[in-house]
Design an enzyme around this catalytic site. Structure first.
Site, PDB file in Angstrom:
ATOM      1  N   ARG A 154       0.827  -1.205   0.000  1.00  0.00           N
ATOM      2  CA  ARG A 154       0.000   0.000   0.000  1.00  0.00           C
ATOM      3  C   ARG A 154       0.862   1.256   0.000  1.00  0.00           C
ATOM      4  O   ARG A 154       1.883   1.317   0.679  1.00  0.00           O
ATOM      5  CB  ARG A 154      -0.925  -0.004   1.218  1.00  0.00           C
ATOM      6  CG  ARG A 154      -2.187  -0.761   0.935  1.00  0.00           C
ATOM      7  CD  ARG A 154      -3.084  -0.931   2.117  1.00  0.00           C
ATOM      8  NE  ARG A 154      -3.245   0.228   2.968  1.00  0.00           N
ATOM      9  CZ  ARG A 154      -4.030   0.237   4.047  1.00  0.00           C
ATOM     10  NH1 ARG A 154      -4.719  -0.866   4.348  1.00  0.00           N
ATOM     11  NH2 ARG A 154      -4.132   1.305   4.793  1.00  0.00           N
ATOM     12  N   ARG A 165      -0.817   8.310  10.559  1.00  0.00           N
ATOM     13  CA  ARG A 165      -2.043   7.532  10.776  1.00  0.00           C
ATOM     14  C   ARG A 165      -2.172   7.115  12.235  1.00  0.00           C
ATOM     15  O   ARG A 165      -3.257   7.171  12.819  1.00  0.00           O
ATOM     16  CB  ARG A 165      -2.024   6.290   9.859  1.00  0.00           C
ATOM     17  CG  ARG A 165      -2.281   6.638   8.392  1.00  0.00           C
ATOM     18  CD  ARG A 165      -1.692   5.627   7.434  1.00  0.00           C
ATOM     19  NE  ARG A 165      -2.219   4.298   7.598  1.00  0.00           N
ATOM     20  CZ  ARG A 165      -1.613   3.191   7.184  1.00  0.00           C
ATOM     21  NH1 ARG A 165      -0.444   3.272   6.573  1.00  0.00           N
ATOM     22  NH2 ARG A 165      -2.167   2.023   7.348  1.00  0.00           N
TER      23      ARG A 165
HETATM   24  P1  AP5 Z   1      -4.509  -5.575   8.654  1.00  0.00           P
HETATM   25  O1  AP5 Z   1      -5.628  -6.503   8.967  1.00  0.00           O
HETATM   26  O2  AP5 Z   1      -4.317  -5.157   7.250  1.00  0.00           O
HETATM   27  O3  AP5 Z   1      -4.537  -4.285   9.634  1.00  0.00           O
HETATM   28  P2  AP5 Z   1      -5.557  -3.093   9.770  1.00  0.00           P
HETATM   29  O4  AP5 Z   1      -5.821  -2.912  11.225  1.00  0.00           O
HETATM   30  O5  AP5 Z   1      -6.711  -3.263   8.865  1.00  0.00           O
HETATM   31  O6  AP5 Z   1      -4.618  -1.876   9.354  1.00  0.00           O
HETATM   32  P3  AP5 Z   1      -4.805  -0.777   8.232  1.00  0.00           P
HETATM   33  O7  AP5 Z   1      -3.431  -0.265   7.935  1.00  0.00           O
HETATM   34  O8  AP5 Z   1      -5.629  -1.267   7.095  1.00  0.00           O
HETATM   35  O9  AP5 Z   1      -5.614   0.303   9.004  1.00  0.00           O
HETATM   36  P4  AP5 Z   1      -5.789   1.771   8.576  1.00  0.00           P
HETATM   37  O10 AP5 Z   1      -6.798   2.248   9.515  1.00  0.00           O
HETATM   38  O11 AP5 Z   1      -4.522   2.525   8.534  1.00  0.00           O
HETATM   39  O12 AP5 Z   1      -6.187   1.712   7.035  1.00  0.00           O
HETATM   40  P5  AP5 Z   1      -7.552   1.850   6.270  1.00  0.00           P
HETATM   41  O13 AP5 Z   1      -7.429   1.053   5.049  1.00  0.00           O
HETATM   42  O14 AP5 Z   1      -8.684   1.619   7.166  1.00  0.00           O
HETATM   43  O15 AP5 Z   1      -3.158  -6.248   9.201  1.00  0.00           O
HETATM   44  C1  AP5 Z   1      -1.901  -5.589   9.037  1.00  0.00           C
HETATM   45  C2  AP5 Z   1      -0.798  -6.597   8.718  1.00  0.00           C
HETATM   46  O16 AP5 Z   1      -0.559  -7.427   9.866  1.00  0.00           O
HETATM   47  C3  AP5 Z   1      -1.139  -7.573   7.583  1.00  0.00           C
HETATM   48  O17 AP5 Z   1       0.050  -7.858   6.919  1.00  0.00           O
HETATM   49  C4  AP5 Z   1      -1.698  -8.812   8.313  1.00  0.00           C
HETATM   50  O18 AP5 Z   1      -1.507 -10.010   7.568  1.00  0.00           O
HETATM   51  C5  AP5 Z   1      -0.848  -8.814   9.591  1.00  0.00           C
HETATM   52  N1  AP5 Z   1      -1.562  -9.288  10.769  1.00  0.00           N
HETATM   53  C6  AP5 Z   1      -2.864  -9.065  11.116  1.00  0.00           C
HETATM   54  N2  AP5 Z   1      -3.140  -9.637  12.310  1.00  0.00           N
HETATM   55  C7  AP5 Z   1      -1.982 -10.214  12.725  1.00  0.00           C
HETATM   56  C8  AP5 Z   1      -1.608 -10.955  13.905  1.00  0.00           C
HETATM   57  N3  AP5 Z   1      -2.502 -11.195  14.886  1.00  0.00           N
HETATM   58  N4  AP5 Z   1      -0.331 -11.410  14.001  1.00  0.00           N
HETATM   59  C9  AP5 Z   1       0.575 -11.168  13.019  1.00  0.00           C
HETATM   60  N5  AP5 Z   1       0.281 -10.488  11.888  1.00  0.00           N
HETATM   61  C10 AP5 Z   1      -0.979 -10.007  11.746  1.00  0.00           C
HETATM   62  O19 AP5 Z   1      -7.539   3.406   5.889  1.00  0.00           O
HETATM   63  C11 AP5 Z   1      -6.585   3.892   4.969  1.00  0.00           C
HETATM   64  C12 AP5 Z   1      -6.757   5.381   4.759  1.00  0.00           C
HETATM   65  O20 AP5 Z   1      -8.059   5.653   4.169  1.00  0.00           O
HETATM   66  C13 AP5 Z   1      -6.725   6.265   6.006  1.00  0.00           C
HETATM   67  O21 AP5 Z   1      -5.404   6.552   6.416  1.00  0.00           O
HETATM   68  C14 AP5 Z   1      -7.468   7.500   5.504  1.00  0.00           C
HETATM   69  O22 AP5 Z   1      -6.660   8.260   4.649  1.00  0.00           O
HETATM   70  C15 AP5 Z   1      -8.591   6.866   4.691  1.00  0.00           C
HETATM   71  N6  AP5 Z   1      -9.762   6.562   5.516  1.00  0.00           N
HETATM   72  C16 AP5 Z   1     -10.230   5.299   5.830  1.00  0.00           C
HETATM   73  N7  AP5 Z   1     -11.298   5.387   6.623  1.00  0.00           N
HETATM   74  C17 AP5 Z   1     -11.508   6.713   6.837  1.00  0.00           C
HETATM   75  C18 AP5 Z   1     -12.468   7.454   7.582  1.00  0.00           C
HETATM   76  N8  AP5 Z   1     -13.405   6.836   8.311  1.00  0.00           N
HETATM   77  N9  AP5 Z   1     -12.386   8.804   7.559  1.00  0.00           N
HETATM   78  C19 AP5 Z   1     -11.463   9.448   6.827  1.00  0.00           C
HETATM   79  N10 AP5 Z   1     -10.515   8.818   6.110  1.00  0.00           N
HETATM   80  C20 AP5 Z   1     -10.540   7.470   6.109  1.00  0.00           C
HETATM   81 MG    MG Z   2      -7.310  -2.404   7.018  1.00  0.00          MG
END
Ligand code: AP5
Ligand code: MG
Length: 220
Positions: A154, A165
């Site tokens: 990403r 973030r």
């Molecule tokens: P993963 O499951 O991908 O983690 P995640 O918590 O979903 O992390 P994200 O980075 O997706 O969260 P985010 O909030 O930054 O991003 P989002 O896409 O929502 O796991 C991470 C990694 O660890 C993977 O490799 C996985 O395999 C591994 N893993 C998982 N569990 C594990 C375990 N137990 N042990 C070991 N490994 C493990 O948002 C992106 C962007 O979109 C934001 O920054 C913002 O710009 C925008 N956005 C999204 N929502 C909003 C909103 N509501 N308002 C405004 N902007 C928004």
């Molecule tokens: Mg996510």
């Protein structure tokens, strides 16, 4: 049942939300996935929001709220949904409270140090699944187990964006927990454990009992 999953970046919100939704027939809503879809497909919205997402800033609330409102009105959400990545601040919580009733809230606890490690090894797929080079590798290198598409890093998993973030999560999202604590629907789980163990904690606190569990998401 309508569920929210909170947790810092890399805590496994997407990983766990997808499992809960799949195993219990709920709709899975990830605002991050919706935004990445628009950016990749260069829609008008995608071109407008790319500058925020790439550097780790929140997309403006007016746009985000409209998208969530539309998504929650889709027929697949009638049975219930798992929300990943929304709400992230007070204004979003206020909007959510006018359109849906939330029954359960999960917070995946993870240290910032571990979150940063996780994101440096993440591989994402456009279908929404996340893999990890070490902790959750795909069966075939670089290819999604589920849809066969090529996995990618990403754009917002660079150190500067990750730092931003995480800061936004601590400053704007964590303060929302009190609202759900007062309603006695907030449950914390330990995100430092392996994916299956985190999932089992979630099933337990939600009072769910899944037969399918994490099977389809595993490497074996
Ligand atoms: P993963 O499951 O991908 O983690 P995640 O918590 O979903 O992390 P994200 O980075 O997706 O969260 P985010 O909030 O930054 O991003 P989002 O896409 O929502 O796991 C991470 C990694 O660890 C993977 O490799 C996985 O395999 C591994 N893993 C998982 N569990 C594990 C375990 N137990 N042990 C070991 N490994 C493990 O948002 C992106 C962007 O979109 C934001 O920054 C913002 O710009 C925008 N956005 C999204 N929502 C909003 C909103 N509501 N308002 C405004 N902007 C928004
Ligand atoms: Mg996510």
């Amino acid at each position: 049942m309508n569920i929210i999953i909170f947790g810092p970046q890399g805590s496994g919100k997407g990983t766990q939300a997808e499992l809960i939704a799949r195993n219990h027939g709920l709709a899975y809503i990830s605002t991050g996935d919706i935004f990445r879809y628009h950016i990749k497909n260069k829609t008008d919205l995608g071109q407008e929001i790319e500058k925020y997402v790439t550097v780790g800033q929140l997309v403006p609330d007016e746009l985000t709220n409209e998208i969530v409102k539309d998504r929650i009105r889709q027929p697949d959400c009638v049975v219930g949904f798992v929300l990943d990545g929304y709400p992230r601040n007070k204004l979003q919580l206020e909007l959510l409270n006018t359109i849906a009733e939330i029954n359960q809230v999960i917070v995946i606890k993870l240290s910032d140090e571990e979150a940063i490690k996780r994101l440096s090894g993440r591989l994402a797929c456009k279908c929404g699944l996340s893999y990890h080079l070490i902790f959750n590798p795909p069966k075939k290198e670089g290819i999604c187990n589920h849809c066969g598409e090529k996995l990618f890093r990403r754009d917002d998993d660079n150190p500067q964006a990750v730092e931003k973030r995480l800061a936004i999560y601590h400053q704007e999202t964590e303060p929302l927990f009190d609202f759900f604590k007062q309603k006695r629907i907030l449950h914390e789980v330990d995100g430092h454990l392996a994916i299956e163990a985190v999932y089992q904690q979630i099933e337990t606190v939600l009072g769910l009992n899944s037969k399918n569990e994490t099977g389809l998401h595993q490497n074996s």
